[in-house]
Write a protein that holds these residues in place. Structure first.
Motif, PDB file in Angstrom:
ATOM      1  N   VAL A  80      33.922 -37.600  33.541  1.00 22.91           N
ATOM      2  CA  VAL A  80      34.562 -36.670  34.617  1.00 22.91           C
ATOM      3  C   VAL A  80      33.858 -37.004  35.904  1.00 22.91           C
ATOM      4  CG1 VAL A  80      34.828 -34.087  35.154  1.00 22.91           C
ATOM      5  CG2 VAL A  80      34.679 -35.026  32.966  1.00 22.91           C
ATOM      6  N   GLY A  81      32.919 -37.672  35.910  1.00 23.65           N
ATOM      7  CA  GLY A  81      32.172 -37.823  37.416  1.00 23.65           C
ATOM      8  C   GLY A  81      32.713 -38.589  38.286  1.00 23.65           C
ATOM      9  N   GLY A  82      33.881 -39.666  37.958  1.00 19.67           N
ATOM     10  CA  GLY A  82      34.404 -40.379  38.861  1.00 19.67           C
ATOM     11  C   GLY A  82      35.960 -39.970  39.176  1.00 19.67           C
ATOM     12  N   ARG A  83      36.551 -40.529  40.263  1.00 23.10           N
ATOM     13  CA  ARG A  83      38.034 -39.911  40.654  1.00 23.10           C
ATOM     14  C   ARG A  83      38.739 -40.383  39.494  1.00 23.10           C
ATOM     15  NH1 ARG A  83      41.422 -38.625  44.581  1.00 23.10           N
ATOM     16  NH2 ARG A  83      43.199 -39.669  44.897  1.00 23.10           N
ATOM     17  N   ILE A  84      38.842 -41.624  38.849  1.00 21.84           N
ATOM     18  CA  ILE A  84      40.002 -42.063  37.987  1.00 21.84           C
ATOM     19  C   ILE A  84      39.177 -41.810  36.598  1.00 21.84           C
ATOM     20  CG2 ILE A  84      41.018 -43.941  36.809  1.00 21.84           C
ATOM     21  CD1 ILE A  84      41.399 -45.138  39.651  1.00 21.84           C
ATOM     22  N   LEU A  85      39.946 -41.003  35.666  1.00 21.55           N
ATOM     23  CA  LEU A  85      39.382 -41.067  34.338  1.00 21.55           C
ATOM     24  C   LEU A  85      39.926 -41.769  33.278  1.00 21.55           C
ATOM     25  CD1 LEU A  85      39.957 -36.870  34.579  1.00 21.55           C
ATOM     26  CD2 LEU A  85      37.850 -38.443  34.770  1.00 21.55           C
ATOM     27  N   LEU A  86      39.552 -42.153  32.322  1.00 23.06           N
ATOM     28  CA  LEU A  86      39.999 -43.102  31.193  1.00 23.06           C
ATOM     29  C   LEU A  86      40.046 -42.213  29.906  1.00 23.06           C
ATOM     30  CD1 LEU A  86      40.944 -46.032  31.110  1.00 23.06           C
ATOM     31  CD2 LEU A  86      38.844 -46.710  30.476  1.00 23.06           C
ATOM     32  N   LEU A  87      41.189 -41.969  29.538  1.00 20.10           N
ATOM     33  CA  LEU A  87      41.439 -41.262  28.519  1.00 20.10           C
ATOM     34  C   LEU A  87      41.676 -42.011  27.140  1.00 20.10           C
ATOM     35  CD1 LEU A  87      43.978 -38.370  30.173  1.00 20.10           C
ATOM     36  CD2 LEU A  87      41.414 -38.233  30.022  1.00 20.10           C
ATOM     37  N   SER A  88      41.086 -41.842  26.297  1.00 23.19           N
ATOM     38  CA  SER A  88      41.144 -42.377  25.269  1.00 23.19           C
ATOM     39  C   SER A  88      42.299 -42.183  24.062  1.00 23.19           C
ATOM     40  CB  SER A  88      39.742 -42.193  24.108  1.00 23.19           C
ATOM     41  OG  SER A  88      39.805 -40.764  23.833  1.00 23.19           O
ATOM     42  N   PRO A  89      42.710 -43.117  23.339  1.00 20.51           N
ATOM     43  CA  PRO A  89      44.005 -42.766  22.619  1.00 20.51           C
ATOM     44  C   PRO A  89      43.654 -41.659  21.702  1.00 20.51           C
ATOM     45  CG  PRO A  89      43.391 -45.080  22.505  1.00 20.51           C
ATOM     46  CD  PRO A  89      42.294 -44.322  23.166  1.00 20.51           C
ATOM     47  N   GLY A  90      44.774 -40.939  21.224  1.00 18.39           N
ATOM     48  CA  GLY A  90      44.741 -39.736  20.224  1.00 18.39           C
ATOM     49  C   GLY A  90      44.953 -38.353  20.911  1.00 18.39           C
ATOM     50  N   ILE A  91      44.680 -37.246  20.220  1.00 17.74           N
ATOM     51  CA  ILE A  91      45.139 -35.955  20.732  1.00 17.74           C
ATOM     52  C   ILE A  91      44.052 -35.065  21.518  1.00 17.74           C
ATOM     53  CG2 ILE A  91      45.935 -33.783  20.051  1.00 17.74           C
ATOM     54  CD1 ILE A  91      47.255 -35.036  17.764  1.00 17.74           C
ATOM     55  N   HIS A  92      44.142 -34.916  22.716  1.00  8.58           N
ATOM     56  CA  HIS A  92      43.262 -34.101  23.621  1.00  8.58           C
ATOM     57  C   HIS A  92      43.610 -32.516  23.725  1.00  8.58           C
ATOM     58  CE1 HIS A  92      41.197 -37.912  24.995  1.00  8.58           C
ATOM     59  NE2 HIS A  92      42.632 -38.200  24.908  1.00  8.58           N
ATOM     60  N   THR A  93      42.829 -31.862  23.449  1.00  4.92           N
ATOM     61  CA  THR A  93      43.259 -30.501  23.406  1.00  4.92           C
ATOM     62  C   THR A  93      42.633 -29.577  24.520  1.00  4.92           C
ATOM     63  OG1 THR A  93      43.197 -30.507  21.102  1.00  4.92           O
ATOM     64  CG2 THR A  93      43.298 -28.253  22.033  1.00  4.92           C
ATOM     65  N   PHE A  94      43.080 -28.646  25.344  1.00  2.00           N
ATOM     66  CA  PHE A  94      42.676 -27.942  26.453  1.00  2.00           C
ATOM     67  C   PHE A  94      43.176 -26.455  26.236  1.00  2.00           C
ATOM     68  CE2 PHE A  94      43.488 -32.153  27.722  1.00  2.00           C
ATOM     69  CZ  PHE A  94      42.294 -32.677  28.379  1.00  2.00           C
ATOM     70  N   PRO A  95      42.310 -25.528  25.485  1.00  2.30           N
ATOM     71  CA  PRO A  95      42.787 -24.274  25.438  1.00  2.30           C
ATOM     72  C   PRO A  95      42.631 -23.456  26.688  1.00  2.30           C
ATOM     73  CG  PRO A  95      40.598 -24.818  24.408  1.00  2.30           C
ATOM     74  CD  PRO A  95      40.982 -25.892  24.944  1.00  2.30           C
ATOM     75  N   PHE A  96      43.475 -22.410  26.792  1.00  5.37           N
ATOM     76  CA  PHE A  96      43.322 -21.671  27.549  1.00  5.37           C
ATOM     77  C   PHE A  96      43.657 -20.085  27.538  1.00  5.37           C
ATOM     78  CE2 PHE A  96      47.714 -23.033  27.453  1.00  5.37           C
ATOM     79  CZ  PHE A  96      48.354 -21.671  27.677  1.00  5.37           C
ATOM     80  N   LYS A  97      43.283 -19.355  28.426  1.00  7.92           N
ATOM     81  CA  LYS A  97      43.115 -17.758  28.033  1.00  7.92           C
ATOM     82  C   LYS A  97      43.460 -16.988  29.352  1.00  7.92           C
ATOM     83  CE  LYS A  97      41.314 -13.618  25.642  1.00  7.92           C
ATOM     84  NZ  LYS A  97      40.596 -13.137  24.656  1.00  7.92           N
ATOM     85  N   LEU A  98      44.510 -16.428  29.782  1.00  2.30           N
ATOM     86  CA  LEU A  98      44.693 -15.771  30.842  1.00  2.30           C
ATOM     87  C   LEU A  98      44.994 -14.258  30.811  1.00  2.30           C
ATOM     88  CD1 LEU A  98      44.797 -16.310  34.011  1.00  2.30           C
ATOM     89  CD2 LEU A  98      47.261 -16.750  33.623  1.00  2.30           C
ATOM     90  N   GLY A  99      44.561 -13.530  31.595  1.00  2.00           N
ATOM     91  CA  GLY A  99      44.926 -12.102  31.418  1.00  2.00           C
ATOM     92  C   GLY A  99      46.211 -11.889  32.335  1.00  2.00           C
TER      93      GLY A  99
END
Length: 334
Positions: A80-99
């Motif tokens: 996360v520290g750099g401007r360009i992120l290198l995402l690995s193959p596979g499934i990435h999950t980002f949960p969220f909860k909003l009132g």
């Protein structure tokens, strides 16, 4: 993501990012939108548009803007520290909860306008390629008759006296009194209608009729532009001869499974339910009485929490969201 939400509750879900190969990215963005829109064309072919926002929430799930503590850390195999992120193959999950905020108008889909809520996810690559998707969710702002003013549970009266005649020749007076058992209902219940029609004229009353209607009004820039009305259910009684009378003794007008509607908080679209009581006098205009009613989601309960037993009640298991009639001719004779 949960499909239907009550206003004031939490919207929960997750963004799934499935990659077949290693992918560079600038960021992953998430946007929640709630809006009301009216878009129509009048008889002069002039376009009328208006819009208002109820939710506009944006957040960055990946990319610049992370906290200092995240610098050099790894999320789903990505630095996360750099401007360009290198995402690995596979499934990435980002949960969220909003009132969800209080006072949101319910989801509504009409012919000339709508109230909709949806989430948008967007992945941006360094080369300018953007991958995006969106998901609609339904907001239901319920009306509970147990929490509404007690006046809605009282009988609702209306009466009219109409002179009838042909070409200014007075042929007598028709008196009509109508009473509904109360002013608030839910789909699946029946409206009890009491009426007394006194035909003091020399004309024949062809029939009397009670009609449940839904009226949708579209407003643009605080001006009413379009109104649609649809007959949802009706019952009627036959002829009343001259100098005779007829009485309705708790006739039942069944409320079909219709979309529960609460557009409180929306200033562009208004939905109203009415019972029209119509008397048709031969050779004369219709005599009409309009009795507005509230259509709620939750019925009246007894003090112990049980449902009140009402004749002619058949609560449906589910209620529709869409109005199948919006693309059809919605005119009602008045």
């Amino acid at each position: 993501m949960n499909g239907t939400q009550n206003e004031g509750s939490f919207l929960t879900g997750k963004v799934l990012l499935e990659l077949d190969e290693e992918t560079p990215a600038i960021g992953l963005y998430f946007h929640i939108i709630g809006e009301g829109v009216v878009r129509l064309q009048d008889r002069k072919r002039l376009q009328h548009n208006d819009r208002e926002n109820y939710i506009d929430f944006r957040m960055r799930l990946l990319g610049d803007g992370g906290t200092k503590s995240e610098a050099g850390s790894t999320i789903n195999g990505s630095t996360v520290g750099g401007r360009i992120l290198l995402l690995s193959p596979g499934i990435h999950t980002f949960p969220f909860k909003l009132g969800l905020p209080l006072g949101l108008p319910s989801t509504f889909l009409g012919k000339h306008g709508w109230i909709q809520y949806y989430c948008k996810a967007l992945l941006r690559e360094p080369n300018g390629v953007v991958h995006k998707n969106h998901q609609v969710f339904i907001v239901m702002n319920p009306i509970d008759l147990n929490l509404e003013p007690s006046l809605l549970m009282q009988p609702f009266h209306c009466e009219i006296q109409e002179k009838v005649g042909i070409r200014c020749i007075n042929r007598g007076v028709v008196n009509c009194r109508v009473r509904l058992d109360r002013g608030g209902y839910v789909p699946g219940e029946s409206i009890k209608i009491y009426a007394y029609i006194e035909n003091g004229s020399r004309a024949t009353i062809q029939k009397s009729k009670a009609v449940l209607t839904e009226t949708i009004q579209y407003t643009v820039k605080s001006k009413l532009i379009k109104s649609e009305i649809k007959e949802l259910a009706s019952i009627e009684r036959g002829k009343i001869p001259a100098k005779a009378a007829d009485q309705w003794r708790g006739e039942l007008l069944y409320i079909p499974p219709i979309p529960p509607t609460n557009l409180r908080g929306c200033h562009l679209i208004r939905v109203q339910y009415d019972v029209y009581f119509v008397v048709l006098v031969k050779g004369n205009k219709r005599i009409r009485l309009q009795l507005p009613i509230m259509m709620a989601n939750y019925p009246i309960r007894n003090k112990d929490g049980t449902l009140q037993k009402r004749k002619g009640t058949h609560y449906p298991e589910t209620l529709p969201i869409n109005r199948a009639w919006i693309d059809a001719d919605s005119s009602v004779k008045k």
